[in-house]
Design a protein around this motif. Structure first.
Motif: not given
Ligand SMILES: *Cc1c(COP(=O)(O)O)cnc(C)c1O
Length: 388
Positions: A83-85, A109, A152, A156, A181, A183-184, A203, A205-206, A215-216, A334
């Motif tokens: 997962s991202g976490m 996050f 980040e 977010n 991070d 992710c966005f 993450s 997952t997004k 999840l990843g 999201l």
């Molecule tokens: C969702 C998210 C995470 C955590 O990711 P998971 O895959 O839900 O564990 C971390 N950082 C950001 C910016 C996220 O949006």
């Protein structure tokens, strides 16, 4: 064929074919691997030979996903997590020890906040928070114990942005690790390592999955830094499953096309809402009214798929808006194909006090819109309907 182009790398980087000559990559659902003989086993265990031993360490599907992501992000190596976490936890765990200090952006996050405030603090790791829109504050918060800057950007759900080159230079000057991070933005819109970041985290997952089904996570950086990450991860066990790696690697094949449309739709929504009488504010990186618009233009190729708005009437106004939506899903997630509306004050950020929420740019009437891939006319009609 070696290519420098994002789309080609994302599609044509593939694990070695098996004897079946399959066109797309097979799924390797195996926990362990066998050795040709005793000597090969010995060599693999001492790292004299490279190869698969056990899927907590590596697997052809996770290796393919890592190779693609590393090429796309401009990193030498990576480690894929469940997962991202798990990616955030592994990065902190690998580099921090008792007594170390982390300087983090305030708007991270929610679970990253929880790790810093409640988990790592028990292990003697301290932290300070700084605001993305106040870069002048950051340097004074670095002390001799500071080991890592964590950020980040865009944030977010405040959609604030900080200059990554500025942070890259700051990290270099003080000899600390810069972890972003990403992710966005995804590697399609922003590549933090180019600006001096040492590690980029996602993450998956997004947007990388992009369809709200898997999840990843992943950690990317130099081969040298990955030695510590991989050592920590191999023994603590956050590895991504081969099946999820297969999904995520497949999803990368369409990341560029999906992101183009997410960004195009989001910009149209932001532009439509900018002068709408029912809206107090609109935050989107590629709107010229965004306070850090120039920085966004410098370090991102497009503005991303998230638009944050503030409606009039505080919590009640936000609830009326959410309940008026007919197509948007009300969800905490999201980056899905489906458009999603979230009210951070009563969901993802409900554990913060109102004052703490204000500090990270969340008002009572803030709503995060994750703009999906439905037809733009339907997306705008749904928002318009809810506003009226
Ligand atoms: C969702 C998210 C995470 C955590 O990711 P998971 O895959 O839900 O564990 C971390 N950082 C950001 C910016 C996220 O949006």
């Amino acid at each position: 064929m070696k290519s420098e182009n994002f789309e080609t790398i994302a599609i044509r980087t593939q694990a070695e074919r098996s004897g079946h000559k399959e066109h797309s990559t097979a799924i390797y659902l195996t926990s362990s691997y066998k050795f040709d003989d005793a000597e090969e086993m010995r060599a693999l265990f001492t790292n004299e030979k490279e190869g698969n031993v056990y899927s907590r360490y590596s697997n052809p599907n996770t290796s393919e996903f890592i190779e693609k992501m590393a090429l796309l992000e401009g990193a030498e190596d990576g480690f894929a997590t469940a997962s991202g976490m798990a990616a955030v936890f592994t990065t902190f765990g690998a580099f921090l020890k008792s007594g170390d200090h982390v300087l983090s952006s305030r708007s991270v996050f929610g679970s990253t906040h929880q790790l810093l405030n409640n988990v790592f603090s028990k292990w003697g790791i301290t932290y300070s928070y700084a605001d993305l829109d106040k870069p002048q504050d950051w340097e004074a918060l670095i002390n001799e114990k500071t080991k890592m800057i964590f950020v980040e950007t865009p944030s977010n759900p405040g959609i604030d942005i900080i200059d990554l080159q500025f942070l890259g230079d700051l990290a270099k000057k003080h000899n600390v690790l810069l972890v972003v991070d990403n992710c966005f933005a995804t590697p399609y819109l922003q590549q933090p390592l180019k600006f001096g970041a040492h590690i980029s985290i996602h993450s998956a997952t997004k947007y990388i999955d992009g369809q709200g089904r898997t999840l990843g996570g992943i950690i990317l950086g130099s081969k040298k830094l990955m030695v510590d990450i991989i050592a920590f991860a191999r023994h603590s066990g956050p590895a991504l499953s081969p099946f999820n790696a297969w999904i995520l690697s497949k999803s990368l094949e369409t990341l560029a096309v999906r992101m183009d449309r997410h960004c195009e739709n989001a910009l149209k929504v932001a532009t439509f809402l900018e002068n709408h009488p029912k809206i107090k504010t609109v935050k989107y990186p590629f709107l010229p009214s965004h306070p850090q618009y120039e920085i966004a233009k410098k370090q991102m190729s497009q503005g991303g798929g998230i638009v944050t708005i503030v409606v009039h009437g505080g919590i009640d106004g936000a609830r009326t808006f959410l309940d008026g939506l007919k197509m948007f899903s009300i969800s905490a997630n999201l980056a899905d194909t489906r458009s999603i509306a979230t009210h951070p004050a009563t969901s993802t950020h409900n554990k913060l006090t109102e004052e703490q929420r204000n500090e990270v740019g969340i008002e009572q009437g803030s709503i995060r819109l994750s703009i999906g891939l439905e037809h733009i006319d339907d997306i705008i009609a749904d928002i318009e309907g809810a506003l009226s």
